[in-house]
Motif scaffolding. Structure first.
Motif, PDB file in Angstrom:
ATOM      1  N   ARG A  14     -70.143  -0.122  54.931  1.00 36.75           N
ATOM      2  CA  ARG A  14     -69.065   0.766  54.356  1.00 36.75           C
ATOM      3  C   ARG A  14     -69.265   2.203  55.201  1.00 36.75           C
ATOM      4  N   GLN A  45     -57.332   0.907  54.137  1.00 39.66           N
ATOM      5  CA  GLN A  45     -57.008   0.042  53.031  1.00 39.66           C
ATOM      6  C   GLN A  45     -58.265  -0.965  52.625  1.00 39.66           C
ATOM      7  N   ALA A  46     -58.953  -1.376  53.735  1.00 41.07           N
ATOM      8  CA  ALA A  46     -60.223  -2.077  53.248  1.00 41.07           C
ATOM      9  C   ALA A  46     -61.184  -1.116  52.518  1.00 41.07           C
ATOM     10  N   GLY A  48     -60.400   1.171  50.597  1.00 40.83           N
ATOM     11  CA  GLY A  48     -59.958   1.421  49.108  1.00 40.83           C
ATOM     12  C   GLY A  48     -59.829   0.249  48.379  1.00 40.83           C
ATOM     13  N   ARG A  49     -59.808  -0.905  48.854  1.00 39.18           N
ATOM     14  CA  ARG A  49     -59.499  -2.356  48.184  1.00 39.18           C
ATOM     15  C   ARG A  49     -60.724  -2.863  47.975  1.00 39.18           C
ATOM     16  N   VAL A  50     -61.784  -2.895  48.843  1.00 39.08           N
ATOM     17  CA  VAL A  50     -63.027  -3.505  48.488  1.00 39.08           C
ATOM     18  C   VAL A  50     -64.329  -2.481  48.214  1.00 39.08           C
ATOM     19  N   GLN A  51     -64.640  -2.600  47.163  1.00 39.17           N
ATOM     20  CA  GLN A  51     -65.843  -1.956  46.817  1.00 39.17           C
ATOM     21  C   GLN A  51     -67.144  -2.561  46.880  1.00 39.17           C
TER      22      GLN A  51
END
Length: 303
Positions: A14, A45-46, A48-51
């Motif tokens: 991340r 987008q990645a 924001g979408r995947v934590q």
């Protein structure tokens, strides 16, 4: 150990994603990157979408993505390899302007070549470069690529596997250290590579192919050959090891398999050589302090 050094790591964290976004906000970095806006939007987008702390699976959609690290384990760029059939295309970015001019691009290209031809088994590697991108043009030409086609907006350079192997053996890069291997060791190790499986076996295959082949009776006595014993300086630790074939490996006894990270690393280097090598999660710095025993020097040619 001041030679340019790059390692390509397939794990994308991340934190890496945020670093990539910072690079892609610099117009100097992105001006020749044809899909920079798409990449930047995808990363945002990645995130924001995947934590999740590891985002590797997202970056490997449609190709293989690698973060490029220097010898201090600082991310300095990225390489993307997209294979279609027997052909592979490379996209390379050195992300921070402070690193431009340090020949890190050429080092990253060499690592990309290794992956494309030894790991991904491509027969042809392509690089599409804007005609005004002078740094990239110079780096790919110096790495042995040849111009295949061009338009006013794009130059297409290629490297075929046959040419790559020939250059690897006959024209090594000026900032790499020569390594040596005996004819007998090369034959045995080639057979081993054909049978062995593992994510990093291509590193050993690469080292075998780039090595200078010598007669067992003429190899210098300070070279690390198979079944040699050597005193190593690995970062701040001193290690006494023997380089052996996988079936004889015993870490507790200091017997390192030639297929292991450090085992592959030291093959063919000589006493006094110092170099950096990527192992899982970090780069280590290795020096061959002393060759304590070499079978060829002792007349033990059966080993």
């Amino acid at each position: 150990m001041d030679k340019p050094f790059i390692s390509l790591c397939p794990e994308i964290t991340r934190a890496n994603a945020f670093t990539l976004m910072d690079w892609l906000e610099d117009e100097g970095v992105t001006q020749y990157l044809s899909d920079s806006s798409n990449v930047s939007r995808f990363i945002a987008q990645a995130i924001g979408r995947v934590q999740l702390p590891i985002l590797t699976h997202l970056f490997n959609q449609g190709g293989r993505f690698f973060m490029a690290y220097d010898r201090h384990d600082v991310p300095v760029g990225f390489v993307r390899l997209v294979k279609k059939g027997t052909e592979c295309e490379m996209v390379l970015v050195i992300g921070n302007r402070d690193n431009w001019g340090r020949k890190l691009g050429a080092s990253a290209i060499r690592e990309g070549l290794k992956l494309a031809f030894f790991d991904m088994r491509a027969e042809k590697l392509i690089a599409k470069i804007h005609p005004d991108n002078a740094r990239s043009l110079k780096a790919f030409l110096r790495s042995g690529f040849v111009l295949e086609s061009e338009t006013p907006a794009m130059k297409s350079f290629v490297m075929h596997s046959e040419r790559y192997l020939r250059l690897l053996r006959e024209s090594p890069a000026a900032d790499t250290t020569d390594i040596y291997i005996t004819e007998l060791d090369k034959a045995r190790l080639r057979s081993l590579v054909e049978q062995e499986q593992g994510a990093t076996i291509f590193e050993l295959e690469h080292e075998i192919e780039r090595a200078i082949v010598v007669d067992p009776r003429q190899v210098a006595e300070d070279v690390v050959t198979m079944n040699s014993k050597a005193l190593l300086q690995v970062d701040d630790a001193e290690l006494e090891v023997a380089l052996v074939y996988p079936e004889e490996a015993d870490d507790r006894a200091g017997k390192l398999s030639v297929c292991s990270d450090i085992g592959t690393a030291i093959l063919g280097y000589k006493e006094g050589d110092a170099f950096s090598w990527r192992i899982p999660n970090r780069t280590c710095h290795i020096r061959i302090a002393k060759v304590l025993y070499q079978p060829e020097a002792a007349g033990h040619f059966h080993l």
